[in-house]
Scaffold this motif. Structure first.
Motif, mmCIF file in Angstrom:
data_model
loop_
_atom_site.group_PDB
_atom_site.id
_atom_site.type_symbol
_atom_site.label_atom_id
_atom_site.label_comp_id
_atom_site.label_asym_id
_atom_site.label_seq_id
_atom_site.Cartn_x
_atom_site.Cartn_y
_atom_site.Cartn_z
ATOM 1 N N MET A 1 54.124 52.901 -2.897
ATOM 2 C CA MET A 1 53.865 53.959 -1.908
ATOM 3 C C MET A 1 53.625 53.356 -0.533
ATOM 4 O O MET A 1 54.065 53.893 0.501
ATOM 5 N N VAL A 2 52.910 52.221 -0.495
ATOM 6 C CA VAL A 2 52.642 51.544 0.774
ATOM 7 C C VAL A 2 53.949 51.079 1.416
ATOM 8 O O VAL A 2 54.184 51.279 2.611
ATOM 9 N N VAL A 3 54.811 50.463 0.603
ATOM 10 C CA VAL A 3 56.095 49.988 1.121
ATOM 11 C C VAL A 3 56.934 51.164 1.612
ATOM 12 O O VAL A 3 57.530 51.114 2.705
ATOM 13 N N ASP A 4 56.993 52.226 0.815
ATOM 14 C CA ASP A 4 57.775 53.405 1.226
ATOM 15 C C ASP A 4 57.223 54.010 2.516
ATOM 16 O O ASP A 4 57.993 54.418 3.397
ATOM 17 N N ALA A 5 55.880 54.066 2.632
ATOM 18 C CA ALA A 5 55.274 54.634 3.842
ATOM 19 C C ALA A 5 55.611 53.782 5.062
ATOM 20 O O ALA A 5 55.914 54.306 6.142
ATOM 21 N N GLY A 6 55.556 52.453 4.911
ATOM 22 C CA GLY A 6 55.892 51.573 6.020
ATOM 23 C C GLY A 6 57.335 51.707 6.438
ATOM 24 O O GLY A 6 57.656 51.776 7.641
ATOM 25 N N GLU A 7 58.238 51.755 5.440
ATOM 26 C CA GLU A 7 59.659 51.907 5.771
ATOM 27 C C GLU A 7 59.940 53.256 6.428
ATOM 28 O O GLU A 7 60.734 53.349 7.375
ATOM 29 N N GLN A 8 59.278 54.300 5.957
ATOM 30 C CA GLN A 8 59.473 55.613 6.560
ATOM 31 C C GLN A 8 58.932 55.647 7.982
ATOM 32 O O GLN A 8 59.525 56.262 8.881
ATOM 33 N N ALA A 9 57.802 54.982 8.208
ATOM 34 C CA ALA A 9 57.239 54.930 9.561
ATOM 35 C C ALA A 9 58.178 54.206 10.518
ATOM 36 O O ALA A 9 58.371 54.620 11.671
ATOM 37 N N VAL A 10 58.778 53.109 10.038
ATOM 38 C CA VAL A 10 59.730 52.367 10.874
ATOM 39 C C VAL A 10 60.934 53.252 11.211
ATOM 40 O O VAL A 10 61.422 53.249 12.348
#
Length: 507
Positions: free
Chosen positions: A285-294
């Motif tokens: 979830m953390v990785v997905d959130a970071g990628e979505q934020a980028v």
């Protein structure tokens, strides 16, 4: 003979009786007549008395009316006289004011004439001195002095024009800056913060509370040891609260507890398995959130570790504002402001996205989140211009580029917009009281007021103890102490007010 005598005596007696009766009747009639006349006389007297009384009342009423008419006439006359007197007084006052203005004008004109005369006299003296000096100078010396005088006059004129141009340019820059910020803020229409910072897990029934605790508390101890978070199981129906200083760990605990409740099998071994699985899910979830934020911020080329660290901000809140959303908003705002003023849009975009990167690791590393974020960005090859934006956005390092200032502005807009952050009433009141207490702790302060919802502190000092230079130092000292001792969103302006009062007594 005797009979005759008796008859005569009887006749005399009858005559006397008749005479007495007649006399009696005649005297009663006279009395009645007298009484009747008396009544008539009394009636006439009463009538005349009433007529006299009515006439007297009418005369008195007429006299009163006459007196009131005379009084009204006198009052009207007095009012007219008073009005004429007031008009005369106003006319006299206007004349006096006109005379006073004329005298003031004459005095000012006289003063100007005196100044002009003194100037003319000084110029005459200067001309005489110049003539004497020129008379003893050669042509070359006179030309050099004339050129020097022209240079001095040109320098003064150039300085005046430069100051005027600077003032005009500053006014134009301020107007354009306000217009640019207004345009950018109008584009930013994100939703008001509604998330909460408490992790609550619902229960199907209160019977599960005993199973979560376990025999002699072994299940809850195993859960807390595996997650690093605490469980609060109280009288609240069908609710278990998860608490912990690390928001990522708290999310892991929430996901694991929800899975255990759904599965129904709660024991130490199953708890370890659920926590391990929840940890891997939260990391994803953390990785997905970071990628979505980028993607949302339209930023490319960041290292995977930076993206992952950025994703941890999804579970971090500040005054109720989600820090990942705040970072994305700051990136948008910084890019918009940079486009308006002609700064480097990409540097501002990336700097705005990464400016709070250190908040994802400030619970594990020492230092402020600005310096921690700058170290992380520098370690993974982020450009120096972006690193400077990160470490200078709270002025712990002096901003040296326009892009750093743009990121600071965007951070303030995102954190200070209405609804972005929330604060309880108790915390709000405590913060205002703390601001006033800090200002009152300095010597020479008379009163202090926290205004504009804590965005400004107005400090009133005692003029006999604090001079103008000390007032400037006091403003800096108060702002520095606020920075060192308090945590607050946005900026707080400190204004020191020094008022001089002169008092005299007339005896």
């Amino acid at each position: 003979m005797e009979t005759v005598v008796i008859a005569l005596a009887a006749g005399v007696a009858v005559g006397m009786v008749v005479l007495y009766a007649w006399l009696r009747l005649s005297s009663g009639g006279a009395v009645r007549a007298a009484r009747e006349r008396a009544r008539l006389i009394e009636g006439e007297a009463e009538t005349r008395a009433r007529e006299a009384q009515v006439q007297a009342e009418q005369d008195a009423l007429e006299h009163r009316r006459e007196a009131e008419r005379e009084a009204r006439d006198q009052r009207r006359e007095l009012t007219r006289v008073e009005r004429r007197l007031e008009q005369r007084e106003e006319t006299l006052e206007r004349r006096a004011e006109g005379i006073e203005r004329s005298e003031q004008g004459l005095r000012e004109r006289t003063e100007r004439l005196d100044v002009t005369e003194r100037g003319v006299e000084e110029e005459r003296v200067a001309v005489a001195e110049m003539r004497e000096r020129v008379a003893g100078m050669t042509e070359e010396e006179a030309r050099a002095e004339l050129l020097e005088e022209l240079d001095r006059e040109l320098a003064e004129e150039a300085a005046r024009r430069v100051r005027a141009m600077e003032a005009s340019a500053k006014a134009e820059v301020d107007a354009r800056a306000r217009k640019s910020l207004a345009t950018v803020m109008q584009r930013m229409t994100s939703e008001i913060t509604a998330e909460t910072t408490v992790s609550v897990v619902p229960l199907p029934s209160d019977e599960l509370k005993g199973r979560i605790i376990g025999r002699e508390g072994r299940n809850i101890r195993a859960f807390e040891a595996a997650t690093g978070c605490d469980l609060i199981i109280d009288d609240t129906p069908e609710v278990v609260t998860v608490t912990g200083f690390d928001p990522v760990r708290r999310e892991v605990a929430r996901v694991a507890l929800a899975r255990l409740i759904q599965d129904g099998r709660i024991h130490p071994t199953r708890i370890e398995e659920a926590v391990t699985r929840a940890r891997s899910e939260v990391e994803q979830m953390v990785v997905d959130a970071g990628e979505q934020a980028v993607v949302d911020a339209d930023v490319t080329g960041l290292h995977d570790e930076i993206v992952k660290t950025l994703g941890r901000l999804r579970f971090r809140y500040s005054y109720g504002q989600n820090q990942l959303r705040h970072s994305i908003e700051t990136s948008w705002l910084a890019a918009a402001v940079a486009a308006e003023i002609g700064a480097d849009v990409e540097v501002c975009r990336v700097g705005g996205l990464l400016h709070d990167l250190g908040k994802a690791a400030d619970r594990e590393l020492e230092g402020t989140h600005a310096r921690i974020g700058a170290d992380i960005a520098r370690r993974f090859g982020v450009p120096k211009a972006v690193v400077h934006c990160v470490e200078a956005h709270h002025e712990e390092v002096r901003p040296e580029t326009t892009e750093a200032l743009v990121v600071m502005i965007a951070d303030g807009i995102s954190g200070g917009r209405p609804g972005a952050r929330r604060e309880s009433v108790e915390e709000y009141v405590k913060r205002l009281e703390a601001l006033e207490a800090i200002a009152n702790s300095f010597e020479g302060v008379d009163e202090s007021f926290a205004i504009q919802a804590g965005r400004e502190v107005r400090v009133i000092v005692q003029p006999d103890r604090v001079d103008d230079l000390a007032a400037s130092r006091l403003a800096r000292d108060v702002s520095r102490k606020i920075e060192e001792t308090m945590q607050y969103p946005g900026e707080i302006r400190v204004t020191v007010v020094r008022e001089t009062r002169a008092t005299a007594t007339a005896h």
